[in-house]
Scaffold this active site. Structure first.
Site, PDB file in Angstrom:
ATOM      1  N   SER A  69       0.862  -1.190   0.000  1.00 39.54           N
ATOM      2  CA  SER A  69       0.000   0.000   0.000  1.00 39.54           C
ATOM      3  C   SER A  69       0.895   1.235   0.000  1.00 39.54           C
ATOM      4  O   SER A  69       2.095   1.145   0.283  1.00 39.54           O
ATOM      5  CB  SER A  69      -0.846  -0.026   1.275  1.00 39.54           C
ATOM      6  OG  SER A  69      -1.453   1.229   1.511  1.00 39.54           O
ATOM      7  N   TYR A  73      -3.200  -0.923   9.919  1.00 37.94           N
ATOM      8  CA  TYR A  73      -3.071  -1.118   8.469  1.00 37.94           C
ATOM      9  C   TYR A  73      -1.668  -0.712   8.016  1.00 37.94           C
ATOM     10  O   TYR A  73      -0.993  -1.441   7.291  1.00 37.94           O
ATOM     11  CB  TYR A  73      -4.147  -0.299   7.752  1.00 37.94           C
ATOM     12  CG  TYR A  73      -4.238  -0.526   6.267  1.00 37.94           C
ATOM     13  CD1 TYR A  73      -5.011  -1.560   5.745  1.00 37.94           C
ATOM     14  CD2 TYR A  73      -3.568   0.303   5.367  1.00 37.94           C
ATOM     15  CE1 TYR A  73      -5.107  -1.764   4.370  1.00 37.94           C
ATOM     16  CE2 TYR A  73      -3.651   0.106   3.995  1.00 37.94           C
ATOM     17  CZ  TYR A  73      -4.431  -0.924   3.502  1.00 37.94           C
ATOM     18  OH  TYR A  73      -4.510  -1.123   2.142  1.00 37.94           O
TER      19      TYR A  73
HETATM   20  P1  NDP Z   1     -11.593  -5.431  -1.726  1.00 41.15           P
HETATM   21  O1  NDP Z   1     -12.364  -5.153  -0.495  1.00 41.15           O
HETATM   22  O2  NDP Z   1     -12.326  -5.527  -3.023  1.00 41.15           O
HETATM   23  O3  NDP Z   1     -10.686  -6.706  -1.575  1.00 41.15           O
HETATM   24  C1  NDP Z   1     -10.293  -7.261  -0.358  1.00 41.15           C
HETATM   25  C2  NDP Z   1     -10.214  -8.744  -0.604  1.00 41.15           C
HETATM   26  O4  NDP Z   1      -9.623  -9.383   0.500  1.00 41.15           O
HETATM   27  C3  NDP Z   1     -11.594  -9.338  -0.805  1.00 41.15           C
HETATM   28  O5  NDP Z   1     -11.543 -10.132  -1.950  1.00 41.15           O
HETATM   29  C4  NDP Z   1     -11.814 -10.165   0.445  1.00 41.15           C
HETATM   30  O6  NDP Z   1     -12.539 -11.336   0.157  1.00 41.15           O
HETATM   31  C5  NDP Z   1     -10.395 -10.515   0.844  1.00 41.15           C
HETATM   32  N1  NDP Z   1     -10.261 -10.767   2.259  1.00 41.15           N
HETATM   33  C6  NDP Z   1     -10.271  -9.872   3.279  1.00 41.15           C
HETATM   34  N2  NDP Z   1     -10.103 -10.495   4.449  1.00 41.15           N
HETATM   35  C7  NDP Z   1      -9.989 -11.822   4.171  1.00 41.15           C
HETATM   36  C8  NDP Z   1      -9.806 -12.976   4.956  1.00 41.15           C
HETATM   37  N3  NDP Z   1      -9.705 -12.900   6.288  1.00 41.15           N
HETATM   38  N4  NDP Z   1      -9.729 -14.174   4.330  1.00 41.15           N
HETATM   39  C9  NDP Z   1      -9.824 -14.261   2.990  1.00 41.15           C
HETATM   40  N5  NDP Z   1     -10.000 -13.194   2.182  1.00 41.15           N
HETATM   41  C10 NDP Z   1     -10.087 -11.994   2.779  1.00 41.15           C
HETATM   42  O7  NDP Z   1     -10.530  -4.250  -1.790  1.00 41.15           O
HETATM   43  P2  NDP Z   1      -9.202  -4.035  -2.651  1.00 41.15           P
HETATM   44  O8  NDP Z   1      -9.251  -4.775  -3.908  1.00 41.15           O
HETATM   45  O9  NDP Z   1      -9.000  -2.584  -2.653  1.00 41.15           O
HETATM   46  O10 NDP Z   1      -8.082  -4.662  -1.692  1.00 41.15           O
HETATM   47  C11 NDP Z   1      -7.219  -5.691  -2.089  1.00 41.15           C
HETATM   48  C12 NDP Z   1      -5.865  -5.460  -1.457  1.00 41.15           C
HETATM   49  O11 NDP Z   1      -5.316  -4.261  -1.992  1.00 41.15           O
HETATM   50  C13 NDP Z   1      -5.869  -5.305   0.056  1.00 41.15           C
HETATM   51  O12 NDP Z   1      -4.756  -5.969   0.602  1.00 41.15           O
HETATM   52  C14 NDP Z   1      -5.732  -3.804   0.225  1.00 41.15           C
HETATM   53  O13 NDP Z   1      -5.145  -3.482   1.452  1.00 41.15           O
HETATM   54  C15 NDP Z   1      -4.822  -3.481  -0.934  1.00 41.15           C
HETATM   55  N6  NDP Z   1      -4.811  -2.076  -1.302  1.00 41.15           N
HETATM   56  C16 NDP Z   1      -5.916  -1.458  -1.811  1.00 41.15           C
HETATM   57  C17 NDP Z   1      -5.843  -0.131  -2.176  1.00 41.15           C
HETATM   58  C18 NDP Z   1      -6.992   0.599  -2.771  1.00 41.15           C
HETATM   59  O14 NDP Z   1      -6.894   1.808  -2.969  1.00 41.15           O
HETATM   60  N7  NDP Z   1      -8.092  -0.053  -3.086  1.00 41.15           N
HETATM   61  C19 NDP Z   1      -4.626   0.641  -2.015  1.00 41.15           C
HETATM   62  C20 NDP Z   1      -3.523  -0.112  -1.476  1.00 41.15           C
HETATM   63  C21 NDP Z   1      -3.626  -1.410  -1.147  1.00 41.15           C
HETATM   64  P3  NDP Z   1     -13.943 -11.666   0.903  1.00 41.15           P
HETATM   65  O15 NDP Z   1     -14.811 -10.473   0.680  1.00 41.15           O
HETATM   66  O16 NDP Z   1     -14.426 -12.902   0.231  1.00 41.15           O
HETATM   67  O17 NDP Z   1     -13.563 -11.888   2.323  1.00 41.15           O
END
Ligand code: NDP
Length: 254
Positions: free
Chosen positions: A144, A157
């Site tokens: 991030s 985070y």
């Molecule tokens: P989303 O909320 O779309 O994605 C998060 C994903 O993580 C979901 O698919 C969710 O699946 C999964 N997830 C969360 N907790 C668990 C768990 N305990 N077990 C299994 N799966 C889990 O958001 P993003 O696509 O934005 O986020 C994806 C990654 O990118 C994250 O690590 C986030 O920190 C990182 N990120 C995002 C940014 C942004 O601006 N969007 C910027 C920087 C980093 P489910 O719903 O099925 O649990």
């Protein structure tokens, strides 16, 4: 081009059922990989595999909470049994609890650390013997901007995402001799469910992002497709331990 060819490869993408993870899964599928997507939400998992199959890929949905070590071991076993591999692991699952440090409970701290950082360690450790035996592998972690900046609303985070960069370097150094490359991407502000929620919670966030990002736009899951093929394929065979901003210039601009 062979440098980006992933045919015969199997990828496992945690949180591959939406947002950035699905963008990465799409990129890997388009480069020829069979892709297992893992997450907790079964509806999103089914929609994601249907989409990947629509691209002509072999896809597998694996229900898994990545904070649970036994579930992680089962996820890797199921992927191996049904698709082979995994040759490529993407540690993308992540979450945030937006609170100032003085308001964040210890249990909430732990929840974020488990989902964002410990999960990556558990998944990498579970895949390592398979990759070593196969003669190599690729691991891509999702960091991030808070891997490098601080924010008052994100103590756990930020700590987890900073830790991911150091975990990336440690795994890269440990496993380079096994031909396993471990890298990290550092996304800027990307339009996903996670940030849609943040935009609802934080007044003025949309305008701030557009003004603060030199590219003057939000990133999109599609921005990660080619990048994923690079980090998962032969093109990056001599790149390991790197942390690459994918941020429209956010991190290089005042
Ligand atoms: P989303 O909320 O779309 O994605 C998060 C994903 O993580 C979901 O698919 C969710 O699946 C999964 N997830 C969360 N907790 C668990 C768990 N305990 N077990 C299994 N799966 C889990 O958001 P993003 O696509 O934005 O986020 C994806 C990654 O990118 C994250 O690590 C986030 O920190 C990182 N990120 C995002 C940014 C942004 O601006 N969007 C910027 C920087 C980093 P489910 O719903 O099925 O649990």
């Amino acid at each position: 081009m062979k440098a980006f060819d992933l045919s015969q490869k199997v990828a496992l993408v945690t949180g591959g059922n939406g947002g950035i993870g699905l963008g990465i899964a799409r990129g890997l599928a388009k480069a020829g990989a069979a892709v297992a997507v893992a997450g907790r939400n079964r509806q999103k998992l089914s929609a994601a595999t249907a989409e990947l199959e629509g691209l002509g890929a072999t896809a597998l949905a694996v229900a898994c909470d990545v904070t649970d070590a036994a579930a992680v071991a089962a996820m890797v076993e199921e992927t191996q049994a049904r698709l082979g591999g995994p040759d490529i692991l993407v540690n993308n699952a992540g979450t945030n609890i937006r609170k100032r440090p003085e308001d964040l409970a210890a249990a909430e701290w732990q929840q974020v650390m488990d989902a964002n950082l410990t999960s990556a360690f558990l998944c990498a450790k579970a895949c390592y013997p398979i990759m070593k035996q196969a003669g190599g592998g690729k691991i891509l972690n999702n960091g991030s901007m808070l891997s490098i900046f601080g924010a008052p609303w994100s103590p756990a985070y930020g700590a987890s995402k900073g830790g991911l960069v150091q975990l990336t370097r440690s795994l890269a150094a440990a496993w380079a001799a096994d031909n396993i490359q471990v890298n990290c991407i550092l996304p800027g502000w990307i339009d996903t469910d996670l940030t849609r929620r943040a935009r609802r919670e934080v007044d003025g966030l949309n305008d701030h992002v557009l003004k603060r990002t030199p590219a003057a736009r939000w990133g999109r899951p599609e921005d990660f497709e080619g990048l994923a093929a690079f980090f998962a394929g032969p093109a990056s065979d001599f790149v390991t331990g790197a942390a690459l901003p994918v941020d429209g210039g956010f991190s290089i601009s005042l």
